[in-house]
Design a protein around this motif. Structure first.
Motif, mmCIF file in Angstrom:
data_model
loop_
_atom_site.group_PDB
_atom_site.id
_atom_site.type_symbol
_atom_site.label_atom_id
_atom_site.label_comp_id
_atom_site.label_asym_id
_atom_site.label_seq_id
_atom_site.Cartn_x
_atom_site.Cartn_y
_atom_site.Cartn_z
ATOM 1 N N LEU A 1 0.809 -1.224 0.000
ATOM 2 C CA LEU A 1 0.000 0.000 0.000
ATOM 3 C C LEU A 1 0.841 1.273 0.000
ATOM 4 O O LEU A 1 0.304 2.369 -0.118
ATOM 5 N N LEU A 2 2.151 1.130 0.108
ATOM 6 C CA LEU A 2 2.958 2.334 0.316
ATOM 7 C C LEU A 2 3.144 3.165 -0.946
ATOM 8 O O LEU A 2 3.218 4.382 -0.892
ATOM 9 N N VAL B 1 1.229 3.283 -4.394
ATOM 10 C CA VAL B 1 0.186 2.746 -5.266
ATOM 11 C C VAL B 1 -0.265 3.812 -6.267
ATOM 12 O O VAL B 1 0.166 4.958 -6.203
ATOM 13 N N GLN C 1 -6.815 10.090 0.107
ATOM 14 C CA GLN C 1 -6.164 11.196 0.799
ATOM 15 C C GLN C 1 -7.172 11.834 1.734
ATOM 16 O O GLN C 1 -8.358 11.930 1.402
ATOM 17 N N GLU D 1 7.051 8.612 4.425
ATOM 18 C CA GLU D 1 6.212 9.810 4.536
ATOM 19 C C GLU D 1 4.743 9.391 4.518
ATOM 20 O O GLU D 1 4.281 8.842 3.523
ATOM 21 N N VAL E 1 2.288 11.659 6.075
ATOM 22 C CA VAL E 1 1.543 12.918 6.093
ATOM 23 C C VAL E 1 2.474 14.008 5.580
ATOM 24 O O VAL E 1 3.634 14.069 5.997
ATOM 25 N N SER F 1 -1.765 16.935 4.624
ATOM 26 C CA SER F 1 -2.289 15.975 3.654
ATOM 27 C C SER F 1 -1.927 14.556 4.111
ATOM 28 O O SER F 1 -0.752 14.199 4.186
ATOM 29 N N PHE F 2 -2.943 13.769 4.432
ATOM 30 C CA PHE F 2 -2.713 12.432 5.000
ATOM 31 C C PHE F 2 -2.936 11.361 3.944
ATOM 32 O O PHE F 2 -3.961 11.366 3.266
ATOM 33 N N ARG G 1 -1.099 4.564 3.733
ATOM 34 C CA ARG G 1 0.192 4.426 4.411
ATOM 35 C C ARG G 1 -0.006 4.384 5.926
ATOM 36 O O ARG G 1 0.670 3.621 6.624
HETATM 37 P P1 AMP Z 1 1.780 14.555 -1.363
HETATM 38 O O1 AMP Z 1 0.632 15.310 -1.963
HETATM 39 O O2 AMP Z 1 2.718 13.990 -2.380
HETATM 40 O O3 AMP Z 1 2.459 15.299 -0.254
HETATM 41 O O4 AMP Z 1 1.130 13.270 -0.691
HETATM 42 C C1 AMP Z 1 0.338 13.357 0.446
HETATM 43 C C2 AMP Z 1 0.311 12.025 1.129
HETATM 44 O O5 AMP Z 1 -0.247 11.052 0.249
HETATM 45 C C3 AMP Z 1 1.682 11.470 1.463
HETATM 46 O O6 AMP Z 1 2.107 11.922 2.703
HETATM 47 C C4 AMP Z 1 1.458 9.987 1.444
HETATM 48 O O7 AMP Z 1 0.952 9.552 2.690
HETATM 49 C C5 AMP Z 1 0.393 9.801 0.416
HETATM 50 N N1 AMP Z 1 0.934 9.327 -0.878
HETATM 51 C C6 AMP Z 1 1.563 10.040 -1.827
HETATM 52 N N2 AMP Z 1 1.864 9.273 -2.899
HETATM 53 C C7 AMP Z 1 1.407 8.029 -2.612
HETATM 54 C C8 AMP Z 1 1.396 6.786 -3.317
HETATM 55 N N3 AMP Z 1 1.885 6.678 -4.555
HETATM 56 N N4 AMP Z 1 0.834 5.705 -2.720
HETATM 57 C C9 AMP Z 1 0.303 5.799 -1.483
HETATM 58 N N5 AMP Z 1 0.269 6.949 -0.776
HETATM 59 C C10 AMP Z 1 0.813 8.057 -1.320
#
Ligand code: AMP
Length: 604
Positions: A233-234, A236, A241, A345, A347, A460-461, A465
């Motif tokens: 799930l990390l 995807v 969100q 990461e 959040v 942004s969560f 993850r």
């Molecule tokens: P960002 O807008 O890139 O800061 O992403 C916000 C949050 O979305 C991040 O902190 C991650 O928890 C999650 N996230 C970003 N990209 C992915 C991904 N490809 N798969 C899963 N979670 C993601």
């Protein structure tokens, strides 16, 4: 630690992670998309247990963060012009290299990093100098296309199949499509919920009586066409969100509840160039200008409290380095959870400044100002549009209102000190495919309010993850065969499991209890498998159900049942009619012994 110990520890951890993954798949928390067709990388399905857990997680998130904020449920698809204005069409990309023989793709930063680490380890063994590689590893995720190409060449990096790699190139991460049959009507699946919130900012501000600070939030699916999805799930291609846009005046990046979190002591990895790790009081981080402002700090503290509540223990906050920051951000912190074998990461807490609203105001030609009452009114020179209502009314009919709004938004304001003597200005304005020439008249006016574009603090969560982080950090093994997830009751996929010692007994009574419990807003599972009671207990524990109610042969006589608690495995015997109330109180944190004599249950 000696090498051999490190290796053993690594192997133990890898085995543990495998066992967690085994429960996760076997009990259908999650599964890959289209698994009956062999699966599709980068997409996950949440089964009944996982879906319940995820929806509880989202509810807990809403309960923690959203009071006083405005919820938006925006479209998943966005027209190209929105994402052009936000910068995503031009800048939301990763660097890609591919195998020139079989076309296999790699994300350049990840692949080059992996290969440089392998090379470094080899060089250490050969006692060679690794300084150059160390330096590169520090900034491998921000190299330019040319730099990737030259690193690949210099260190002779090949594809996994030993073939040559292509030159590196940008790959936009958005899924594009056509809206309707017209080819030129391009749209994209949203890469973040944030844009929907910016698009609706004006409506929300009106609803909020024009007052700032104002928080809006959205929870929903977003899509990113990741080059190489990995780690379950990390990483995807479609994920949930939960995002807040907290609109403030750029000189007032504060939060009225900051006092409630300012004394939290947290682990920070900070520095916009070199980074160091330090435990620090949140307020000291603000006072020492490590965190840009109190509003960012408030959301960092609130995130820490959210993690604590979920029993996530291994987390920290990492500041983005200068060259790592997204195109819209001016200070950014990641809430990182230790998942698998690294910090992930989960959040992103970013100060997006006025970037997004300014861009959308410019591109949509809409006034996205907020207003602030001035302590003392001031005189300004204003050029106001002379409105040709009669002609425009005929031509633009019900759209006339939009035109006037557009023209008033373009009013030119000046300070009284500034010299511009002309009485009139001429402007050309595009509206509904027409160019309209408008005269603006000079006027001196007294203003009581200041117009400004709000700044935005955005927590942004990534729900998936955090979901994974919880699974790993709450996993407890009792012995070789039995494990449980130490979920807090509100998070557990079911709060209660009901069973009868003899599976076919008390069917009606179990149903009645089931109905009473779901009336209390609980999720309940009736376990009627024909296996030993010990197996039923461990089956419920395995998916983290905190309470287990058992009917037995004495129930008929004493109208009582046992309640068993997951972690301690202790039991009490209570009157059946009292069960819903007791369970609700246990969920709130009351102890088992408050309701009866505790016996340590035998699980076999
Ligand atoms: P960002 O807008 O890139 O800061 O992403 C916000 C949050 O979305 C991040 O902190 C991650 O928890 C999650 N996230 C970003 N990209 C992915 C991904 N490809 N798969 C899963 N979670 C993601």
């Amino acid at each position: 630690m000696k090498n051999i110990e490190i290796q053993e520890k690594g192997e133990k951890r890898a085995e543990l992670l495998k066992r967690i993954e085994n429960v996760q798949t076997r009990r259908f928390f999650t599964d890959q998309l289209a698994s009956i067709y062999g699966g599709m990388a980068g997409f996950y399905e949440f089964g009944p247990v996982g879906a319940a857990l995820k929806s509880n997680l989202i509810n807990l998130w809403k309960r923690s963060f959203s009071p006083g904020m405005l919820e938006l449920d925006s479209c998943v698809i966005l027209p190209e012009k929105v994402l052009k204005a936000s910068g995503h069409v031009d800048k939301f990309s990763d660097v890609l290299v591919f195998d020139t023989v079989n076309g296999e793709c790699y994300r350049a930063d990840h692949y080059v990093e992996e290969k440089l680490i392998e090379l470094k380890e080899k060089m250490i063994k050969e006692k060679k100098d690794t300084e150059k590689i160390e330096k590169l590893l520090h900034r491998v995720d921000v190299l330019s296309l040319e730099e990737y190409d030259s690193v690949i060449k210099e260190f002779k990096i090949k594809s996994r199949n030993g073939n040559d790699l292509s030159n590196s190139q940008e790959f936009n991460l958005m899924f594009g499509t056509n809206i309707g049959p017209a080819k030129q009507n391009v749209g994209y699946l949203r890469p973040e919920t944030a844009q929907g919130q910016f698009l609706n900012f004006k409506r929300c501000l009106e609803l909020n009586g024009g007052k700032l600070p104002m928080g809006t939030f959205s929870v929903g699916r977003v899509f990113r066409n990741e080059i190489s999805p990995r780690n379950g799930l990390l990483r995807v291609r479609g994920f949930e969100q939960a995002e807040i846009e907290y609109f403030v005046h750029s000189n007032e990046k504060v939060h009225k509840k900051y006092g409630k979190v300012k004394d939290l002591k947290l682990d920070f990895l900070f520095g916009k160039e070199e980074q160091k790790l330090q435990k620090m009081k949140l307020d000291d981080a603000v006072k020492n200008k490590i965190i840009g402002n109190e509003c960012l700090a408030y959301f960092i503290g609130k995130t820490a409290q959210f993690f604590d509540m979920l029993k996530i223990v291994k987390y920290r906050f990492r500041q983005h380095k200068k060259d790592e920051m997204a195109h819209y951000a001016c200070d950014c912190w990641d809430g990182e959870i230790f998942i698998g074998n690294s910090w992930v990461e989960c959040v992103g807490i970013a100060d997006r400044s006025c970037f997004d609203l300014s861009q959308h105001a410019k591109h949509s030609k809409t006034n996205l100002f907020a207003q602030k009452r001035l302590d003392t009114p001031k005189k300004i020179i204003k050029y106001e549009p002379i409105l040709d209502r009669k002609n425009w009314g005929k031509k633009f009919k019900e759209n006339m209102k939009d035109l006037i709004e557009l023209l008033e938004g373009l009013s030119v304001q000046e300070n009284e000190n500034e010299q511009n003597s002309s009485l009139k200005l001429q402007k050309s304005v595009e509206f509904m495919n027409e160019t309209i020439s408008v005269e603006y008249q000079r006027k001196e006016v007294t203003v009581h309010v200041e117009d400004f574009v709000p700044a935005v603090i955005e927590p942004s969560f990534g729900v998936g993850r955090i979901f994974q982080g919880i699974l790993e950090q709450t996993f407890v093994e009792r012995d070789e065969e039995r494990s449980y997830f130490n979920f807090i009751p509100e998070l557990a996929p079911y709060q209660v499991c009901i069973t009868s010692l003899m599976p076919k007994d008390y069917l009606n009574e179990q149903e009645q209890l089931y109905d009473l419990l779901i009336d209390q807003n609980l999720k309940v599972y009736i376990s009627d498998q024909n296996v030993s009671i010990g197996k039923r207990y461990s089956g419920a524990d395995e998916i983290g159900i905190p309470f287990f109610v058992t009917f037995d042969k004495d129930t008929e006589n004493d109208q009582s049942v046992t309640i068993r608690e997951r972690n301690s495995m202790e039991q009490i015997r209570v009157k059946l009619e009292k069960v819903p109330e007791i369970i609700c109180r246990l969920i709130k944190g009351d102890k088992l012994e408050q309701f009866g004599r505790v016996v340590s249950g035998s699980d076999n």
